[in-house]
Motif scaffolding. Structure first.
Motif, PDB file in Angstrom:
ATOM      1  N   GLY A 259       0.774  -1.227   0.000  1.00 58.70           N
ATOM      2  CA  GLY A 259       0.000   0.000   0.000  1.00 58.70           C
ATOM      3  C   GLY A 259       0.808   1.281   0.000  1.00 58.70           C
ATOM      4  N   THR A 298      -4.337  -3.480  -0.141  1.00 58.97           N
ATOM      5  CA  THR A 298      -4.366  -2.196  -0.820  1.00 58.97           C
ATOM      6  C   THR A 298      -5.114  -2.374  -2.129  1.00 58.97           C
ATOM      7  N   TYR A 299      -5.192  -1.302  -2.909  1.00 57.51           N
ATOM      8  CA  TYR A 299      -5.957  -1.370  -4.147  1.00 57.51           C
ATOM      9  C   TYR A 299      -5.159  -0.788  -5.306  1.00 57.51           C
ATOM     10  N   ASN A 302      -9.994   1.220  -8.029  1.00 54.01           N
ATOM     11  CA  ASN A 302     -11.166   1.250  -7.157  1.00 54.01           C
ATOM     12  C   ASN A 302     -12.090   2.371  -7.614  1.00 54.01           C
ATOM     13  N   THR A 315     -11.863   2.897   1.535  1.00 49.65           N
ATOM     14  CA  THR A 315     -10.412   3.028   1.632  1.00 49.65           C
ATOM     15  C   THR A 315     -10.010   4.180   2.540  1.00 49.65           C
ATOM     16  N   GLU A 316      -8.749   4.217   2.880  1.00 52.49           N
ATOM     17  CA  GLU A 316      -8.192   5.303   3.686  1.00 52.49           C
ATOM     18  C   GLU A 316      -6.708   5.430   3.382  1.00 52.49           C
ATOM     19  N   THR A 317      -6.151   6.584   3.700  1.00 47.91           N
ATOM     20  CA  THR A 317      -4.714   6.810   3.573  1.00 47.91           C
ATOM     21  C   THR A 317      -4.160   7.248   4.922  1.00 47.91           C
ATOM     22  N   GLN A 334      -1.937   3.724   1.137  1.00 47.93           N
ATOM     23  CA  GLN A 334      -3.358   3.622   0.830  1.00 47.93           C
ATOM     24  C   GLN A 334      -3.796   2.178   1.052  1.00 47.93           C
ATOM     25  N   VAL A 336      -7.301  -0.648   2.089  1.00 49.14           N
ATOM     26  CA  VAL A 336      -8.730  -0.888   2.205  1.00 49.14           C
ATOM     27  C   VAL A 336      -9.070  -0.912   3.691  1.00 49.14           C
ATOM     28  N   THR A 337     -10.018  -0.108   4.091  1.00 50.22           N
ATOM     29  CA  THR A 337     -10.363   0.063   5.496  1.00 50.22           C
ATOM     30  C   THR A 337     -10.748  -1.268   6.144  1.00 50.22           C
ATOM     31  N   SER A 339      -9.471  -4.071   6.210  1.00 46.27           N
ATOM     32  CA  SER A 339      -9.365  -5.269   5.377  1.00 46.27           C
ATOM     33  C   SER A 339      -8.822  -6.467   6.143  1.00 46.27           C
TER      34      SER A 339
END
Length: 353
Positions: A259, A298-299, A302, A315-317, A334, A336-337, A339
């Protein structure tokens, strides 16, 4: 494929109970990956192949699908596997399971088998006087559509008079669970990257959503034989959907598998309609389709929609400064919240629904 004949099937349609088995409002069809037991035992009956196919998905997807396409790993894609697939497609078409659209879910070599099936199913079924399947999307977990160097290793081992590299021998045995011979290579011949990348590569309209990992498998024995980052069985050039073999560390050039937003090696081109979605640095080849949680994802892509399937993970950073970095800004990640609270398949199933 000419000469295919319709035969009756037993267990290939694994009904799971109405809407509960749907994904994004569509019925699900499963296509499993390579099974080492097939290489070792050469199952002869369709019933045994279907039993193996059912067992393959039990951890998560079996109860969430309406049908499967089961095939034998001891057979070639353009040969007996195509015949078995056709027979199962006939029954799926006759049942009307895809009249409102279907989603195909593949794992590992199932990506390659699925690509061949999707490339041919409309012609096969039309020639049989049946309605082609309306497949709106495919979800490819740890997809081996670009082949695996472990297949090269296995084929070389099968023809070697003396397999002198002990580490390579251990890697092949760990991967297959058996020693390969010229007679039992089956789909391994098709899984060689040079062969896989020349099998059913014409562009088609079915979007392929990719979910990949970079975790170790088989105690790390197989990793040295796979270029770049890998999940223990398949390298990123294949799982990401890259058009060329290469040594890559991510599916996209601006985000690492953990991420971190950084410049990183990635495929310069992807097969048509292929979309890498989720990546997990510590997710191994089998974890993408089982129920194991605890891995941060991570992604790569999206916030988009294809064929009515909405890909919109929360998602979040955040920033993180390494302990040894005494000044300047930290690294940006970055993810995935939450996850790590779900399995990969569980998160995909919940989000796409």
């Amino acid at each position: 494929m000419k000469g295919l004949k319709i035969t009756a099937l037993g267990m290939a349609l694994a009904f799971a109970g109405g809407a509960q088995a749907q994904l994004a409002g569509k019925n699900v069809i499963l296509i499993h990956g390579l099974q080492g037991d097939d290489i070792a035992e050469n199952p002869t009956s369709q019933q045994e192949i279907e039993q193996n196919g059912d067992a393959y998905w039990q951890a998560f997807w079996a109860s969430r699908a309406e049908a499967r396409i089961d095939w034998g790993s001891h057979e070639r894609v353009e040969g007996r596997t195509a015949e078995r697939a056709f027979n199962q497609l006939v029954e799926i078409s006759q049942q009307g399971l895809c009249s409102e659209g279907c989603i195909v879910v593949t794992h590992s070599t199932g990506d390659l088998v699925g690509r061949y099936v999707l490339d041919n199913q409309a012609r096969w079924l039309s020639n049989a006087g049946l309605e082609p399947l309306n497949v709106v999307a495919a979800l490819d977990f740890a997809g081996a559509g670009g082949g695996s160097e472990l297949a090269d290793l296995a084929v070389n081992a099968a023809y070697a008079d003396s397999f002198g590299d002990e580490l390579a021998k251990l890697a092949v045995t760990a991967y297959l669970g058996t020693a390969p011979t010229p007679e039992n290579l089956g789909v391994l011949r098709d899984l060689q990257p040079a062969v896989a990348r020349n099998l059913a590569t014409s562009p088609n309209s079915v979007p392929r959503l990719r979910f990949v990992g970079g975790g170790s498998n088989y105690g790390g024995l197989t990793g040295p034989f796979l270029p770049g980052k890998d999940d223990g069985v398949v390298a990123l050039h294949s799982t990401c959907g890259g058009t060329q073999v290469g040594s890559y560390k991510s599916c996209v050039s601006n985000v690492a598998l953990d991420g971190k937003r950084t410049s990183v090696s990635a495929p310069s081109g992807l097969y048509y309609n292929h979309y890498p979605v989720l990546m997990g640095e510590k997710v191994d080849h089998s974890q993408v389709i089982n129920t194991e949680s605890g891995n941060t994802l991570t992604y790569a892509n999206n916030g988009f929609s294809v064929s009515g399937v909405s890909v919109n993970f929360q998602t979040e950073t955040y920033e993180e400064r390494p302990w040894w970095k005494l000044w300047g800004s930290g690294d940006t990640y970055q993810v995935v919240t939450d996850s790590e609270q779900s399995s990969v398949s569980g998160l995909v199933y919940q989000t796409l629904n």
